[in-house]
Design a protein around this motif. Sequence first.
Motif, PDB file in Angstrom:
ATOM      1  N   ARG A  96       0.742  -1.202   0.131  1.00 57.46           N
ATOM      2  CA  ARG A  96      -0.120   0.135  -0.051  1.00 57.46           C
ATOM      3  C   ARG A  96       0.810   1.214   0.033  1.00 57.46           C
ATOM      4  O   ARG A  96       1.594   1.363  -0.930  1.00 57.46           O
ATOM      5  CB  ARG A  96      -1.015  -0.005   1.115  1.00 57.46           C
ATOM      6  N   SER A  97       0.750   1.985   1.157  1.00 55.02           N
ATOM      7  CA  SER A  97       1.342   3.254   0.963  1.00 55.02           C
ATOM      8  C   SER A  97       3.089   2.964   1.031  1.00 55.02           C
ATOM      9  O   SER A  97       3.512   2.217   1.837  1.00 55.02           O
ATOM     10  CB  SER A  97       1.039   4.035   2.251  1.00 55.02           C
ATOM     11  N   PRO A  98       3.874   4.031   0.732  1.00 54.12           N
ATOM     12  CA  PRO A  98       5.218   4.135   0.721  1.00 54.12           C
ATOM     13  C   PRO A  98       5.680   5.026   1.988  1.00 54.12           C
ATOM     14  O   PRO A  98       7.038   4.784   2.095  1.00 54.12           O
ATOM     15  CB  PRO A  98       5.474   5.115  -0.709  1.00 54.12           C
ATOM     16  N   LEU A  99       4.900   5.328   2.854  1.00 54.77           N
ATOM     17  CA  LEU A  99       4.898   6.198   3.973  1.00 54.77           C
ATOM     18  C   LEU A  99       5.072   4.988   5.036  1.00 54.77           C
ATOM     19  O   LEU A  99       4.028   4.570   5.540  1.00 54.77           O
ATOM     20  CB  LEU A  99       4.004   7.306   4.134  1.00 54.77           C
ATOM     21  N   ARG A 100       6.304   4.939   5.940  1.00 52.42           N
ATOM     22  CA  ARG A 100       6.407   4.043   6.954  1.00 52.42           C
ATOM     23  C   ARG A 100       6.637   4.719   8.298  1.00 52.42           C
ATOM     24  O   ARG A 100       6.248   4.353   9.148  1.00 52.42           O
ATOM     25  CB  ARG A 100       7.432   2.934   6.394  1.00 52.42           C
ATOM     26  N   THR A 101       7.715   5.197   8.413  1.00 56.06           N
ATOM     27  CA  THR A 101       8.124   5.989   9.560  1.00 56.06           C
ATOM     28  C   THR A 101       7.555   7.255   9.977  1.00 56.06           C
ATOM     29  O   THR A 101       7.091   7.978   9.406  1.00 56.06           O
ATOM     30  CB  THR A 101       9.801   6.182   9.288  1.00 56.06           C
ATOM     31  N   ALA A 102       7.837   7.472  11.353  1.00 52.79           N
ATOM     32  CA  ALA A 102       7.114   8.768  11.601  1.00 52.79           C
ATOM     33  C   ALA A 102       7.621   9.935  11.157  1.00 52.79           C
ATOM     34  O   ALA A 102       7.046  10.976  10.822  1.00 52.79           O
ATOM     35  CB  ALA A 102       7.438   8.804  13.444  1.00 52.79           C
ATOM     36  N   ALA A 103       9.095  10.045  10.662  1.00 53.28           N
ATOM     37  CA  ALA A 103       9.588  11.106  10.056  1.00 53.28           C
ATOM     38  C   ALA A 103       9.106  11.380   8.496  1.00 53.28           C
ATOM     39  O   ALA A 103       8.706  12.216   8.229  1.00 53.28           O
ATOM     40  CB  ALA A 103      11.258  10.845   9.979  1.00 53.28           C
ATOM     41  N   GLU A 104       8.905  10.126   7.894  1.00 44.42           N
ATOM     42  CA  GLU A 104       8.212  10.094   6.535  1.00 44.42           C
ATOM     43  C   GLU A 104       6.735  10.814   6.818  1.00 44.42           C
ATOM     44  O   GLU A 104       6.695  11.501   5.831  1.00 44.42           O
ATOM     45  CB  GLU A 104       8.378   8.639   5.955  1.00 44.42           C
ATOM     46  N   VAL A 105       6.148  10.147   7.445  1.00 43.26           N
ATOM     47  CA  VAL A 105       4.794  10.862   7.741  1.00 43.26           C
ATOM     48  C   VAL A 105       4.646  12.291   8.056  1.00 43.26           C
ATOM     49  O   VAL A 105       3.872  12.668   7.499  1.00 43.26           O
ATOM     50  CB  VAL A 105       3.976   9.574   8.645  1.00 43.26           C
ATOM     51  N   ALA A 106       5.487  12.435   9.052  1.00 43.57           N
ATOM     52  CA  ALA A 106       5.339  14.027   9.434  1.00 43.57           C
ATOM     53  C   ALA A 106       5.850  14.758   8.280  1.00 43.57           C
ATOM     54  O   ALA A 106       5.193  15.812   8.142  1.00 43.57           O
ATOM     55  CB  ALA A 106       6.306  13.970  10.805  1.00 43.57           C
ATOM     56  N   ALA A 107       6.866  14.474   7.524  1.00 42.68           N
ATOM     57  CA  ALA A 107       7.298  15.259   6.365  1.00 42.68           C
ATOM     58  C   ALA A 107       6.257  15.472   5.527  1.00 42.68           C
ATOM     59  O   ALA A 107       5.913  16.792   4.996  1.00 42.68           O
ATOM     60  CB  ALA A 107       8.584  14.781   5.828  1.00 42.68           C
ATOM     61  N   PHE A 108       5.593  14.349   5.150  1.00 42.89           N
ATOM     62  CA  PHE A 108       4.364  14.465   4.212  1.00 42.89           C
ATOM     63  C   PHE A 108       3.258  15.406   4.640  1.00 42.89           C
ATOM     64  O   PHE A 108       2.614  16.158   4.104  1.00 42.89           O
ATOM     65  CB  PHE A 108       3.859  13.099   3.818  1.00 42.89           C
ATOM     66  N   ALA A 109       2.962  15.204   6.126  1.00 40.20           N
ATOM     67  CA  ALA A 109       1.887  15.865   6.690  1.00 40.20           C
ATOM     68  C   ALA A 109       2.307  17.362   6.512  1.00 40.20           C
ATOM     69  O   ALA A 109       1.375  18.234   6.371  1.00 40.20           O
ATOM     70  CB  ALA A 109       1.736  15.664   8.135  1.00 40.20           C
ATOM     71  N   GLU A 110       3.526  17.812   6.722  1.00 36.35           N
ATOM     72  CA  GLU A 110       4.171  19.119   6.272  1.00 36.35           C
ATOM     73  C   GLU A 110       3.739  19.846   5.138  1.00 36.35           C
ATOM     74  O   GLU A 110       3.317  20.960   4.816  1.00 36.35           O
ATOM     75  CB  GLU A 110       5.421  19.425   6.878  1.00 36.35           C
ATOM     76  N   GLN A 111       3.815  18.769   4.216  1.00 32.46           N
ATOM     77  CA  GLN A 111       3.633  19.328   2.634  1.00 32.46           C
ATOM     78  C   GLN A 111       2.262  19.500   2.638  1.00 32.46           C
ATOM     79  O   GLN A 111       1.546  20.542   1.992  1.00 32.46           O
ATOM     80  CB  GLN A 111       3.961  18.074   1.675  1.00 32.46           C
ATOM     81  N   ILE A 112       1.474  18.900   3.171  1.00 30.43           N
ATOM     82  CA  ILE A 112       0.025  19.038   2.954  1.00 30.43           C
ATOM     83  C   ILE A 112      -0.616  20.235   3.760  1.00 30.43           C
ATOM     84  O   ILE A 112      -1.511  21.268   3.143  1.00 30.43           O
ATOM     85  CB  ILE A 112      -0.699  17.735   3.690  1.00 30.43           C
ATOM     86  N   LEU A 113       0.088  20.513   4.749  1.00 28.40           N
ATOM     87  CA  LEU A 113      -0.201  21.706   5.668  1.00 28.40           C
ATOM     88  C   LEU A 113      -0.057  22.956   5.033  1.00 28.40           C
ATOM     89  O   LEU A 113      -0.532  24.077   5.218  1.00 28.40           O
ATOM     90  CB  LEU A 113       0.321  21.669   7.142  1.00 28.40           C
ATOM     91  N   LYS A 114       1.019  22.975   4.015  1.00 25.84           N
ATOM     92  CA  LYS A 114       1.320  24.037   3.342  1.00 25.84           C
ATOM     93  C   LYS A 114       0.685  24.308   2.229  1.00 25.84           C
ATOM     94  O   LYS A 114       0.771  25.450   1.658  1.00 25.84           O
ATOM     95  CB  LYS A 114       2.881  24.014   2.882  1.00 25.84           C
ATOM     96  N   ARG A 115      -0.228  23.532   1.827  1.00 23.74           N
ATOM     97  CA  ARG A 115      -1.145  23.571   0.700  1.00 23.74           C
ATOM     98  C   ARG A 115      -2.636  24.089   1.158  1.00 23.74           C
ATOM     99  O   ARG A 115      -3.284  23.585   1.923  1.00 23.74           O
ATOM    100  CB  ARG A 115      -1.107  22.381  -0.042  1.00 23.74           C
ATOM    101  N   PRO A 116      -2.867  25.476   0.725  1.00 24.96           N
ATOM    102  CA  PRO A 116      -4.119  26.051   1.075  1.00 24.96           C
ATOM    103  C   PRO A 116      -5.353  25.326   0.728  1.00 24.96           C
ATOM    104  O   PRO A 116      -6.463  25.498   1.161  1.00 24.96           O
ATOM    105  CB  PRO A 116      -4.084  27.294   0.517  1.00 24.96           C
ATOM    106  N   GLY A 117      -5.197  24.502  -0.211  1.00 26.51           N
ATOM    107  CA  GLY A 117      -6.697  23.758  -0.568  1.00 26.51           C
ATOM    108  C   GLY A 117      -6.872  22.331  -0.091  1.00 26.51           C
ATOM    109  O   GLY A 117      -7.913  21.663  -0.350  1.00 26.51           O
ATOM    110  N   LEU A 118      -5.931  22.030   1.113  1.00 29.85           N
ATOM    111  CA  LEU A 118      -5.997  20.571   1.591  1.00 29.85           C
ATOM    112  C   LEU A 118      -6.135  20.836   3.086  1.00 29.85           C
ATOM    113  O   LEU A 118      -5.564  21.597   3.715  1.00 29.85           O
ATOM    114  CB  LEU A 118      -4.847  19.775   1.044  1.00 29.85           C
TER     115      LEU A 118
END
Length: 394
Positions: free
Chosen positions: A157-179
Amino acid sequence: MNLRERYDTATAAFEAPFAVVDLAAFRANAADLVRRAAGKPIRVASKSVRCRALLEDVLAMDGFAGIMAFTLPEGLWLAAEGVSDDILVAYPTADRAAIAELAASDAAARTVTLMVDCPEHLDMIERAAGDRRIRVCIDIDASYRPLGGRVRIGALRSPLRTAAEVAAFAEQILKRPGLDLVGLMAYESQIAGVGDLPPGRPARGRVIAAMQQRSRLELARRRAAIVRAVRNLTDLEFVNGGGTGSVEKTVAERAVTEVAAGSGLYHPHLFDQYSNFTGRPAALFALPVVRRPGPGVATCLGGGYLASGPGDAIRLPVPYLPTGLSYSPNEGAGEVQTPLLGRAADGLAVGDRVWFRHTKAGELCERFDAVHLIDGDRFVRTVPTYRGEGRTFL
């Protein structure tokens, strides 16, 4: 009156082939799922039900809240029909038209959450949604990787496995005003979707149980770390995990706020292979006997309703009632005829019924446009499946 007689009596007005749901078994299975969830809400996996009326029935029961849909068009339809105001699409979508439809509706945008696990998903959603803010959930790899990661056990399923990977991806989402990031999900298929009582293979069962125990401990630690890391960045509405086979194990994790389940409502025969719970067969189909080729053989019309997954014998439905029937090794479950072998065949006449259980849950509804709901030896009503409503999403 035995079980077969009750089924035959309740459905005497119908000509086989047809499908039924035994409401007494359905309700008992739902109650057992709620017991196992120990107070945490159960999000109903619609893929395992595929009947709008039954989704509405189970969502009206205490302990169930929200739907886990399998495609965005399905989620949009269920939202438009008012089946639920909380719909999580369990798999990422690449359907640009459906995303645009989601963005065009205030109600749908409030109701439906999309699954994401890579920047390409985010780009596609933003381009298709325009100025509309879209709710998203991060999918996390829940597989077990022993021996330093050289072995992988679990769904790809997902390529995201570690806390660091998921947190980094969450930061990308939070920077996007449409999400709007509202949730996390991790499906431990190697625990929730694999039974530890494989028929006739006790040694394999012990290996599976040991693997699941190690996997559960590893995932609990990793999931807790992931949830902490993301909650340090933003509030979350939910953390979803598990499935029918792991309900009581998944809800034991403090980091998990809800569990998904659906197959346990119908209890197809694949779920007989679990030591931690016992369900009642609730969804069945009946085939008519149409010929008797010889002693010990009764041939039914149709029956080749194979389940998805690896091509092995367990994907076949099982003859359930009368007991003592088995497939011909040369024909198996056929497209237009299914010969059944055994002494029980000699008690069957042309026009009698054989009752079968499917391997998986909702996939049965792709074969029938309606299910007859029965309670004891009474027919209650007939309701359409997704297929019967013209909704074949996959």
